[in-house]
Scaffold this active site. Structure first.
Site, PDB file in Angstrom:
ATOM      1  CG  ASP A 180      -1.661   0.931   1.247  1.00 26.80           C
ATOM      2  OD1 ASP A 180      -3.272   0.354   0.408  1.00 26.80           O
ATOM      3  OD2 ASP A 180      -2.315   1.768   1.743  1.00 26.80           O
ATOM      4  CE1 TYR A 309      -7.029  18.082  -0.331  1.00 20.95           C
ATOM      5  CE2 TYR A 309      -5.698  18.994   0.357  1.00 20.95           C
ATOM      6  CZ  TYR A 309      -6.529  19.251  -0.033  1.00 20.95           C
ATOM      7  OH  TYR A 309      -7.436  20.684  -0.617  1.00 20.95           O
ATOM      8  CG  HIS A 363      -4.058  -3.957   0.122  1.00 17.37           C
ATOM      9  ND1 HIS A 363      -3.437  -3.814  -1.503  1.00 17.37           N
ATOM     10  CD2 HIS A 363      -4.023  -3.371   0.791  1.00 17.37           C
ATOM     11  CE1 HIS A 363      -3.129  -2.813  -0.468  1.00 17.37           C
ATOM     12  NE2 HIS A 363      -3.132  -2.129   0.174  1.00 17.37           N
TER      13      HIS A 363
END
Length: 385
Positions: A180, A309, A363
């Site tokens: 990740d 973001y 994952h």
């Protein structure tokens, strides 16, 4: 002046645990959307049962004790207090290795992986394969967070954690492993600090291009990847868009409601793990709740959105067309979110030395398959000692 690390032990005040239980008891659940359970998001019946367990059956103190069994520290760095585990290896020449979690992960996901890497002989391995591990809470995540501290995108996280390894802990060269966002940080370490990196091992290829235009005249494998990417973009990436554009608005609900926080995170544990539709086949509810509770008690979910973001607003792991030249290994787990083909990886990683297709797992490799991941990490770095 270089800051000195301070030993740390996690202990959540009892009144915070009482407040959590009271909030869980007052949960107001939505009605169940039409269609199959989980089709439109977290299943109401499953979450109601999980909330009951979190309130009445979950033992937070046992999870604290499991984490506190490892030596932990905090150090002032880049305007925040960075939390990390620093676990010495049991072998003749342990290699320094940083383990990097992602979202919605935390240092809790490495509880079972750590001893398999620091003390391989205990698990039937060779002590010469031992690592000394540094396992940070990513800046802005969990125990590396306090309200109103600076926010960190992936480039900023990378520099902060490089300084932890190099300047604070004194490792001239070290390895990095991650999935990740941890994969993005490990990859960027290889890009901006190649001379310091022994190698990087990844269980997610965050640096592989997601731009269809990058695959002119695609191979059959690349077409499969582009189809997978198109489906994920349509049906699986809304969370990323929200966290990458309006993280503040989302944070109000998840910071105020523990059930809301659990619903947001558990849906990802289920969707991204090798669970066959039943999340607890892959990740136990205690392990999930340890992770979720850490976000809750630290109030860090808003800051944890910041890498999304930052990416949306221009922060990149490496510029398009650039490459990473350090020795790289990759473990492809079958239920990973996206599985770029080797040809896509080789466009970025020019020294790709190991590519392993794993028999099971998703994952959250360290949580789901710690034995398989540990074996892969030892095998890859074993060629670099």
């Amino acid at each position: 002046m270089k800051e000195k690390p301070v030993p740390f032990s996690l202990h959540v005040p009892e009144e915070d645990i009482d407040d959590l239980r009271a909030r869980l008891a007052r949960t107001r659940f939505p009605d169940q959307a039409p269609g199959e359970p989980w089709q439109a998001g977290t299943d109401v019946a499953y979450l109601a049962d999980l909330v009951d367990y979190w309130r009445e059956g979950f033992d937070w103190r046992a999870q604290e004790a499991a984490l506190n069994a490892f030596p932990q520290y905090k150090v002032a760095l880049h305007g925040i207090d960075v939390h990390y585990l620093h676990v010495p290896g049991n072998g003749p020449a342990p290699m320094p290795l940083m383990l990097l979690h992602g979202w919605p992960g935390s240092v809790f996901e490495f509880i079972e992986l750590i001893p398999r890497l620091t003390d391989p002989a205990r698990f039937g391995g060779d002590p010469r394969d031992a690592f000394t591990l540094v396992v940070p809470s990513l800046p802005g995540y969990g125990l590396s967070f306090r309200p109103n501290q600076p926010r960190f995108d992936i480039p900023a996280m990378t520099e902060c954690l490089f300084d932890l390894m190099h300047d604070v802990l004194g490792y001239e060269r070290f390895g990095a492993q991650g999935g990740d966002w941890g994969s993005a940080i490990a990859s960027r370490l290889g890009y901006v600090h190649p001379d310091a990196m022994i190698g990087v091992h990844l269980n997610y290829l965050s640096a592989a291009s997601r731009n269809p235009a990058a695959y002119a005249d695609p191979t059959a494998e690349e077409k499969r990847y582009l189809d997978q990417l198109a489906h994920w973009t349509f049906d699986g990436s809304a969370y990323s868009s929200i966290q990458g554009t309006r993280p503040q608005s989302l944070a109000f609900g998840l910071t105020d409601s523990p059930a809301g926080l659990a619903a947001w995170v558990v849906e990802k544990f289920r969707a991204w793990s090798d669970c066959g539709g039943y999340v607890e086949r892959a990740i136990s509810r205690d392990k999930m709740l340890a992770d979720i509770a850490l976000y809750w008690f630290t109030g860090s979910i808003n800051a944890s959105f910041w890498p999304y973001y930052g990416r949306t607003h221009g922060a990149v792991t490496l510029p398009p067309g650039d490459t990473i030249g350090v020795p790289t290994g990759y473990a492809e787990f079958p239920c990973e979110i996206l599985r770029p083909p080797r040809s896509a990886a080789e466009r970025v990683f020019t020294d790709l030395r190991r590519w392993s297709v794993m028999p099971k797992g998703g994952h959250f490799a360290a949580l789901e398959q710690p034995d398989l991941l540990a074996s892969e990490v030892r095998a890859f770095f074993g060629t670099l000692r």
